[in-house]
Design a protein around this motif. Structure first.
Motif, mmCIF file in Angstrom:
data_model
loop_
_atom_site.group_PDB
_atom_site.id
_atom_site.type_symbol
_atom_site.label_atom_id
_atom_site.label_comp_id
_atom_site.label_asym_id
_atom_site.label_seq_id
_atom_site.Cartn_x
_atom_site.Cartn_y
_atom_site.Cartn_z
ATOM 1 N N ALA A 19 -32.450 -30.059 -5.228
ATOM 2 C CA ALA A 19 -31.587 -28.954 -5.660
ATOM 3 C C ALA A 19 -30.260 -29.010 -4.914
ATOM 4 C CB ALA A 19 -32.279 -27.627 -5.386
ATOM 5 N N VAL A 20 -29.182 -28.900 -5.640
ATOM 6 C CA VAL A 20 -27.852 -28.858 -5.052
ATOM 7 C C VAL A 20 -27.377 -27.412 -5.089
ATOM 8 C CG1 VAL A 20 -25.470 -29.650 -5.230
ATOM 9 C CG2 VAL A 20 -27.359 -31.201 -5.812
ATOM 10 N N ALA A 21 -27.054 -26.877 -3.904
ATOM 11 C CA ALA A 21 -26.638 -25.475 -3.830
ATOM 12 C C ALA A 21 -25.292 -25.292 -4.514
ATOM 13 C CB ALA A 21 -26.550 -25.040 -2.373
ATOM 14 N N GLU A 22 -25.208 -24.312 -5.367
ATOM 15 C CA GLU A 22 -23.944 -24.004 -6.022
ATOM 16 C C GLU A 22 -23.110 -23.117 -5.102
ATOM 17 O OE1 GLU A 22 -24.451 -22.296 -9.829
ATOM 18 O OE2 GLU A 22 -25.624 -23.970 -10.631
ATOM 19 N N ASP A 23 -21.795 -23.317 -5.156
ATOM 20 C CA ASP A 23 -20.905 -22.477 -4.365
ATOM 21 C C ASP A 23 -20.959 -21.045 -4.878
ATOM 22 O OD1 ASP A 23 -19.992 -24.588 -2.770
ATOM 23 O OD2 ASP A 23 -18.532 -25.187 -4.288
ATOM 24 N N LEU A 54 -22.595 -24.568 5.238
ATOM 25 C CA LEU A 54 -23.819 -23.902 5.669
ATOM 26 C C LEU A 54 -24.123 -22.689 4.808
ATOM 27 C CD1 LEU A 54 -26.116 -23.651 7.779
ATOM 28 C CD2 LEU A 54 -24.531 -22.331 9.191
ATOM 29 N N HIS A 55 -23.078 -21.993 4.369
ATOM 30 C CA HIS A 55 -23.264 -20.742 3.644
ATOM 31 C C HIS A 55 -22.908 -20.859 2.157
ATOM 32 C CE1 HIS A 55 -24.275 -18.454 7.221
ATOM 33 N NE2 HIS A 55 -23.346 -19.145 7.843
ATOM 34 N N SER A 56 -22.764 -22.072 1.675
ATOM 35 C CA SER A 56 -22.640 -22.336 0.230
ATOM 36 C C SER A 56 -21.476 -21.610 -0.428
ATOM 37 C CB SER A 56 -23.954 -21.984 -0.490
ATOM 38 O OG SER A 56 -25.011 -22.776 0.010
ATOM 39 N N PHE A 57 -20.299 -21.748 0.170
ATOM 40 C CA PHE A 57 -19.096 -21.344 -0.538
ATOM 41 C C PHE A 57 -18.057 -22.448 -0.375
ATOM 42 C CE2 PHE A 57 -18.691 -19.335 3.673
ATOM 43 C CZ PHE A 57 -17.391 -19.633 4.053
#
Length: 254
Positions: A19-23, A54-57
């Motif tokens: 899974a790739v984290a989305e911004d 780290l926080h996906s933004f």
């Protein structure tokens, strides 16, 4: 051999894709060097990009005010990081003002809170205070004024910190909600350069605050003079909390 290849293919097909984290949101960071604030840029960029991963933004980093010639609507917030606001030309200022009037949000750090008098009154109102001057860098006690605001979550109630403790005025009568203050009893506000006069603000000496301006959220922190501060996890937590609230409006304990 074909049987083995088929089994390997079957096994790989059974493994779920990583899974790739989305911004969650995008932030435009403008970090334009000034006379006394330029060494911080590579350190701050490395630290803040680590925090963003780290926080996906997402951070869109620039030192060029020409970035304000482009469409700003896709950014959840614009972060002025030690950037002299007067570097923006008339057209860029107008686009930023339109962004805020359309519900955009802004975060202002340290040097970016200084606007030469009468240069851009609209931005000075966005900051919420007018810069007067500052004493020499000293160690003092920073106090948490609002423990329910995200920019204070990683800080102790009384925090030893060394900085230029900016003195500000309020000619526009802007209502702000203080997040951090400095205890003037812990340092000498009059320790300043020859030819200047140091000022005391008394018990109400805000260093970080938030308020609403136009149709958006604004968070301001006057902390951040030294480049090495971007290696301090408490300072980074302070910035993260302010940016999280600015971009999303969430996290505040009421």
């Amino acid at each position: 051999m074909r049987g083995l290849s088929g089994m390997v293919a079957l096994a790989l097909a059974a493994v779920p894709a990583v899974a790739v984290a989305e911004d969650q949101f995008r932030v435009l960071v403008i970090a334009t060097p000034s006379t006394y604030h330029y060494e911080y840029i590579p350190i701050a960029r490395d630290a803040l990009e680590r925090v963003a991963r780290l926080h996906s933004f997402a951070l869109d980093w620039t030192s060029d005010p020409a970035r304000f010639d482009d469409d700003l609507a896709g950014f959840a917030a614009i972060l002025f990081l030690n950037t002299p606001p007067e570097r923006l030309d008339a057209g860029q200022r107008a686009r930023f003002e339109a962004y805020m009037r359309a519900g955009g949000n802004a975060m202002v750090v340290h040097r970016a809170a200084i606007v030469p008098k009468d240069e851009w009154p609209w931005f000075e109102k966005l900051v919420g205070r007018r810069f007067v001057n500052h004493p020499k860098v000293q160690t003092g006690v920073v106090t948490v004024a609002d423990p329910g605001f995200p920019a204070s979550f990683g800080l102790p109630p009384r925090w030893i910190w060394s900085d230029e403790f900016y003195v500000t005025a309020d000619p526009w009568r802007i209502a702000i909600d203080p997040v951090l203050r400095v205890d003037e009893r812990s340092y000498d506000p009059t320790l300043i350069w020859p030819g200047q006069v140091g000022h005391r603000m008394g018990a109400d000496h805000p260093l970080a605050w938030h308020h609403r301006y136009e149709r958006g959220r604004v968070f301001v922190t006057l902390l951040g003079h030294q480049a090495d501060m971007y290696r301090d996890e408490r300072y980074l937590q302070h910035l993260l909390g302010g940016l999280f609230w600015t971009a999303t409006g969430r996290g505040q304990l009421r």
